[in-house]
Design a protein around this motif. Sequence first.
Motif, mmCIF file in Angstrom:
data_model
loop_
_atom_site.group_PDB
_atom_site.id
_atom_site.type_symbol
_atom_site.label_atom_id
_atom_site.label_comp_id
_atom_site.label_asym_id
_atom_site.label_seq_id
_atom_site.Cartn_x
_atom_site.Cartn_y
_atom_site.Cartn_z
ATOM 1 N N VAL A 101 0.762 -0.998 -0.033
ATOM 2 C CA VAL A 101 -0.068 0.151 -0.025
ATOM 3 C C VAL A 101 0.836 1.125 0.161
ATOM 4 O O VAL A 101 1.834 1.477 0.941
ATOM 5 C CB VAL A 101 -0.991 -0.164 1.250
ATOM 6 N N VAL A 102 0.743 2.050 -1.040
ATOM 7 C CA VAL A 102 1.362 3.291 -0.799
ATOM 8 C C VAL A 102 0.579 4.423 -0.299
ATOM 9 O O VAL A 102 -0.656 4.768 -0.303
ATOM 10 C CB VAL A 102 1.476 3.784 -2.410
ATOM 11 N N THR A 103 1.358 5.077 0.697
ATOM 12 C CA THR A 103 0.823 6.304 1.397
ATOM 13 C C THR A 103 1.574 7.354 1.331
ATOM 14 O O THR A 103 2.856 7.215 0.781
ATOM 15 C CB THR A 103 0.681 5.646 2.910
ATOM 16 N N SER A 104 1.060 8.555 1.621
ATOM 17 C CA SER A 104 1.568 9.750 1.551
ATOM 18 C C SER A 104 1.171 10.836 2.678
ATOM 19 O O SER A 104 -0.037 10.533 3.162
ATOM 20 C CB SER A 104 1.135 10.453 0.342
ATOM 21 N N THR A 105 2.302 11.533 3.125
ATOM 22 C CA THR A 105 1.853 12.338 4.468
ATOM 23 C C THR A 105 1.702 13.752 3.835
ATOM 24 O O THR A 105 1.203 14.723 4.768
ATOM 25 C CB THR A 105 2.881 12.379 5.177
ATOM 26 N N ARG A 106 1.721 14.199 2.575
ATOM 27 C CA ARG A 106 1.497 15.391 2.037
ATOM 28 C C ARG A 106 -0.008 15.588 2.100
ATOM 29 O O ARG A 106 -0.769 14.937 1.490
ATOM 30 C CB ARG A 106 2.146 15.639 0.728
ATOM 31 N N GLU A 107 -0.600 16.877 2.541
ATOM 32 C CA GLU A 107 -1.897 17.167 2.518
ATOM 33 C C GLU A 107 -2.310 17.422 1.113
ATOM 34 O O GLU A 107 -1.657 18.301 0.299
ATOM 35 C CB GLU A 107 -2.284 18.490 3.506
ATOM 36 N N VAL A 108 -3.402 16.847 0.455
ATOM 37 C CA VAL A 108 -3.681 16.861 -0.795
ATOM 38 C C VAL A 108 -4.807 18.080 -1.052
ATOM 39 O O VAL A 108 -5.723 18.293 -0.054
ATOM 40 C CB VAL A 108 -4.420 15.955 -1.441
ATOM 41 N N VAL A 109 -4.525 18.931 -1.988
ATOM 42 C CA VAL A 109 -5.481 20.258 -2.177
ATOM 43 C C VAL A 109 -6.221 20.075 -3.501
ATOM 44 O O VAL A 109 -5.959 19.250 -4.354
ATOM 45 C CB VAL A 109 -4.801 21.542 -1.765
ATOM 46 N N ALA A 110 -7.270 21.097 -3.544
ATOM 47 C CA ALA A 110 -8.012 20.949 -4.718
ATOM 48 C C ALA A 110 -7.215 21.321 -5.961
ATOM 49 O O ALA A 110 -7.521 20.585 -7.164
ATOM 50 C CB ALA A 110 -9.062 21.698 -4.344
ATOM 51 N N GLY A 111 -6.186 22.164 -5.836
ATOM 52 C CA GLY A 111 -5.467 22.560 -6.803
ATOM 53 C C GLY A 111 -4.552 21.475 -7.727
ATOM 54 O O GLY A 111 -4.219 21.370 -8.928
ATOM 55 N N ASP A 112 -4.393 20.626 -6.709
ATOM 56 C CA ASP A 112 -3.761 19.288 -7.408
ATOM 57 C C ASP A 112 -4.491 18.324 -8.484
ATOM 58 O O ASP A 112 -3.680 17.540 -9.200
ATOM 59 C CB ASP A 112 -3.487 17.959 -6.200
ATOM 60 N N VAL A 127 2.197 7.812 -15.110
ATOM 61 C CA VAL A 127 0.917 8.314 -15.310
ATOM 62 C C VAL A 127 -0.175 7.008 -14.890
ATOM 63 O O VAL A 127 -1.235 7.221 -14.403
ATOM 64 C CB VAL A 127 0.530 8.355 -16.763
ATOM 65 N N ALA A 128 0.293 5.691 -15.066
ATOM 66 C CA ALA A 128 -0.477 4.715 -14.716
ATOM 67 C C ALA A 128 -0.409 4.678 -13.119
ATOM 68 O O ALA A 128 -1.679 4.314 -12.695
ATOM 69 C CB ALA A 128 0.277 3.212 -15.089
ATOM 70 N N ARG A 129 0.341 4.822 -12.399
ATOM 71 C CA ARG A 129 0.270 4.960 -11.028
ATOM 72 C C ARG A 129 -0.650 6.034 -10.563
ATOM 73 O O ARG A 129 -1.407 5.937 -9.666
ATOM 74 C CB ARG A 129 1.755 5.379 -10.413
ATOM 75 N N ARG A 130 -0.890 7.250 -11.245
ATOM 76 C CA ARG A 130 -1.830 8.074 -10.971
ATOM 77 C C ARG A 130 -3.218 7.969 -11.006
ATOM 78 O O ARG A 130 -3.951 7.917 -10.200
ATOM 79 C CB ARG A 130 -1.489 9.443 -11.627
ATOM 80 N N GLY A 131 -3.436 6.817 -12.041
ATOM 81 C CA GLY A 131 -4.834 6.463 -12.356
ATOM 82 C C GLY A 131 -5.036 5.426 -11.331
ATOM 83 O O GLY A 131 -6.374 5.359 -10.781
ATOM 84 N N ASN A 132 -4.208 4.653 -10.905
ATOM 85 C CA ASN A 132 -4.493 3.616 -9.799
ATOM 86 C C ASN A 132 -4.648 4.106 -8.598
ATOM 87 O O ASN A 132 -5.791 3.839 -7.825
ATOM 88 C CB ASN A 132 -3.065 2.695 -10.060
ATOM 89 N N GLU A 133 -3.927 5.210 -8.267
ATOM 90 C CA GLU A 133 -4.204 5.901 -6.949
ATOM 91 C C GLU A 133 -5.561 6.781 -6.925
ATOM 92 O O GLU A 133 -6.221 6.813 -5.916
ATOM 93 C CB GLU A 133 -2.914 6.836 -6.528
ATOM 94 N N ASP A 134 -5.913 7.310 -8.036
ATOM 95 C CA ASP A 134 -6.958 8.176 -8.142
ATOM 96 C C ASP A 134 -8.150 7.147 -7.889
ATOM 97 O O ASP A 134 -9.308 7.665 -7.376
ATOM 98 C CB ASP A 134 -7.259 8.829 -9.610
ATOM 99 N N SER A 135 -8.066 6.023 -8.204
ATOM 100 C CA SER A 135 -9.313 5.117 -7.969
ATOM 101 C C SER A 135 -9.598 4.697 -6.673
ATOM 102 O O SER A 135 -10.854 4.419 -6.235
ATOM 103 C CB SER A 135 -8.976 3.913 -8.718
ATOM 104 N N MET A 136 -8.772 4.984 -5.786
ATOM 105 C CA MET A 136 -8.968 4.863 -4.407
ATOM 106 C C MET A 136 -9.681 6.077 -3.438
ATOM 107 O O MET A 136 -9.364 6.035 -2.405
ATOM 108 C CB MET A 136 -7.458 4.697 -3.706
ATOM 109 N N HIS A 137 -10.146 7.216 -4.321
ATOM 110 C CA HIS A 137 -11.117 8.197 -3.694
ATOM 111 C C HIS A 137 -12.380 7.683 -3.124
ATOM 112 O O HIS A 137 -12.833 6.767 -3.716
ATOM 113 C CB HIS A 137 -11.230 9.227 -4.554
ATOM 114 N N ARG A 182 -12.057 18.509 -3.345
ATOM 115 C CA ARG A 182 -12.657 19.588 -3.960
ATOM 116 C C ARG A 182 -14.088 19.546 -3.512
ATOM 117 O O ARG A 182 -14.883 20.752 -3.626
ATOM 118 C CB ARG A 182 -12.815 18.867 -5.502
ATOM 119 N N ILE A 183 -14.596 18.681 -2.695
ATOM 120 C CA ILE A 183 -15.941 18.643 -2.253
ATOM 121 C C ILE A 183 -15.927 18.464 -0.753
ATOM 122 O O ILE A 183 -14.863 18.068 -0.144
ATOM 123 C CB ILE A 183 -16.843 17.719 -2.783
#
Length: 329
Positions: free
Chosen positions: A35-46, A167-177, A130-131
């Motif tokens: 499992v890939v984790t990140s400590t950086r706060e994600v903001v809408a602009g990302d 790019v592939a990693r970003r799509g994979n991670e985005d599915s986890m919203h 964003r919401i």
Amino acid sequence: MSGSDETCSATVSVALCITVSLGTPSFAGIPATSVVTSTREVVAGDYDDREGYRSDFLGERFEVSLPQVSRATDDVLTFDDNGRQASVLRYKHFSVVMSRSRRMCFLSACNIDGRLSKKSARAAWKWDPRIPQAQQIMHECYGNPPKFSRGHMTRREDPGWGGDVEVARRGNEDSMHVTNTVPQMQAFNAPIWLALEDYSLQHARQDEMHISVFTGPFFSTHDRAMYGVLIPVAFWKVIAFIHDDTGRLCATGYQMDQKDQLPSAEFVYGEFDSPQLSVATQVPIAAIAERAGIDFGRLVDVDPLAGRHEEGVGATAPLQALEQIRFLR
């Protein structure tokens, strides 16, 4: 030590670094999933660079618009997107439209490029900044049984493609919203429904083809609350692609419900019933559109079952094998 009774002590500062790896335990030789984790706060602009679902993905001649909520239009969640009102949450290779009252998606629409599909590590579940978090469900009904699993609408592997690994990693991670999830019992993913999802992705990989997949729940007035959340009983899936033999746009629709897996004492549906319990069925896309209150545009007309709904035929026989799927009229 000497014969002295005095105790000598010293304070030593040691830099200690601990690495924690989260994942699924390994059983019977099956490797654990990292499992890939990140400590950086994600903001809408990302998310400004997220293109989301593309209507021209299958080719300019075969444009397939994002399905539109046609019945509960007032319930579509809108949000501020750089100064303008928007209703589509765009991610890498897929988009989501949310229900304000249900706090989950009406639909999730994904483009899949089988030529560029790549494997990526599983990421942690995340909010969409964003919401409001109050419009998302992270914890209430999710957890170990008897609670529900977070059921992906766009499957984790589906948007995980691209010209490079990032790019592939970003799509994979985005599915986890959590915006891309709906409560499902762990036992719901019956073999044929899972096989159908695998079939669409593997077929795209093997034939190096483009496909677009749309998935969502059927919201019903019969849905009952558990853990403060109204739980959808049934789900739909529509797959659009260019047929190998005809070279024409084709689309097929499917539905399945998890009524058998829900605690019977909590769910009493009266007249709501389905003869195809826990088994996926191929159905006319027009029937899905009517039941879900979603406009699929031209996909209704390119469905091999087009016309059967008007004839009063709501579904084909339950799918026991993928070979039963009809792709041609």
